[in-house]
Design a protein around this motif. Structure first.
Motif: not given
Length: 358
Positions: A294-301, A321-332
């Motif tokens: 799901v975090a990958f999906a959030a980051k991709t979108r 968490m929010s999609a932005q927070q999940a996407a931030d994890i993939t970056d971090d």
């Protein structure tokens, strides 16, 4: 026969029209390389019937992918392709970029004297759809004789090159081609290969539990991540059917399948909110893998600027968490990856994300 112009209209914004007039060569290329939209219907594929709304949504995704592919074949130029794809509704646009990547990569392969389309695509707006681009390349690998083997050879070379800190930035356009894959994002094409095999050959790979051909080691795991995504479509986003299908696989394959389900749930959508809530319980003990998908999906979108309500809801329910927070994890978690280690950096990245959901 020449279906590209006919299929574009339903997915374009109503106020915009294509002015493309195909030449004789364009028409011949379209005829030879065309893939019918019927290939994306549940009836043609033999997928499990589901409620009408979900089925229409999932079929639209498949048809939009093919629209992107057909657009690439028709226009034969990355800038023209991107201009057309950007007319597609934002929710589905990423799938068209994925399909266009398959088409442009095919044209690059067919015209070695003019093989920079994918590179130009990624220097342009395709860069925002870099994840979908690599997945789309995986579709092509599935359809080229020997394509997956030659790609894995190049991907292995990329792992070696990264020992010298070679191009570790996953957004550097010049490294992102099928013949020069990135050591991190290059694995997404294997994911795309797995999705293709599950989507088009589900009776073998899902019903028959057939192991992937010509793969070994970690590539088999990434194949299963893509296979998990295809399950979402094959089973019509039906939770019980998905759960039963995964239970038929050997235990060591299930975690990666659930990761693919998480990505499909977050990116493609189509499941009612109450079922998404049950998905978390159904995935145990593979919840970290599910949430990572799901975090990958959030980051991709978010990277592509096409975040949807269903992605936001999936992140809130499945990641807490929010999609932005999940996407931030993939970056971090990109920080501190050890390139050139025994464990591929792609798997290190996934594991780093999964640790946030243990």
């Amino acid at each position: 026969m020449f279906i590209i112009l006919a299929i574009s209209t339903p997915f374009l914004k109503s106020q915009e029209k294509s002015t493309f007039a195909p030449s004789l060569v364009d028409k011949l290329r379209q005829t030879l390389l065309s893939i019918s939209l019927e290939e994306a219907t549940f009836a043609k594929r033999g997928f499990q019937e589901t409620n009408a709304k979900t089925q229409q949504h999932l079929e639209t995704i498949g048809k939009t992918f093919l629209q992107g592919y057909q657009t690439a074949i028709a226009f034969n130029d990355p800038s023209g392709v991107i201009a057309q794809i950007n007319q597609i509704e934002a929710e589905y646009r990423g799938f068209a970029f994925e399909g266009a990547a398959m088409g442009l990569a095919l044209l690059d392969r067919l015209t070695p004297w003019n093989s920079r389309r994918i590179e130009q695509y990624l220097i342009d707006e395709g860069q925002n759809h870099i994840y979908m681009t690599y997945v789309g390349i995986g579709w092509l690998l599935a359809r080229l004789p020997g394509g997956i083997q030659s790609y894995l050879t190049e991907l292995e070379k990329a792992q070696v090159r990264s020992l010298g800190n070679w191009d570790i930035c996953p957004t550097s356009p010049h490294s992102l081609t099928p013949s020069h894959p990135h050591s991190l994002l290059g694995w997404l094409s294997i994911d795309g290969y797995g999705f293709h095999q599950g989507y088009f050959h589900w009776r073998d790979y899902i019903q028959g539990i057939k192991p992937p051909k010509n793969l070994s080691g970690y590539s088999c795991r990434v194949f299963d991540q893509g296979l998990g995504r295809s399950l979402w479509f094959v089973k019509g986003a039906d939770l019980n059917a998905i759960q039963q299908a995964i239970a038929q696989f050997q235990p060591h394959r299930r975690a990666d399948l659930w990761s693919g389900i998480g990505l499909a749930c977050g990116y493609a959508g189509g499941m009612e909110n109450h079922a998404i809530a049950s998905l978390k319980e159904a995935a145990k003990p593979y919840y970290p893998e599910l949430a990572q998908g799901v975090a990958f999906a959030a980051k991709t979108r978010i990277r592509a600027g096409n975040l949807t309500e269903h992605t936001e809801i999936a992140a809130q329910i499945l990641c807490g968490m929010s999609a932005q927070q999940a996407a931030d994890i993939t970056d971090d978690t990109l920080t501190g990856l050890s390139y050139g280690e025994t464990v591929p950096v792609y798997e290190q990245w996934r594991q780093g994300i999964q640790k946030h959901f243990i």
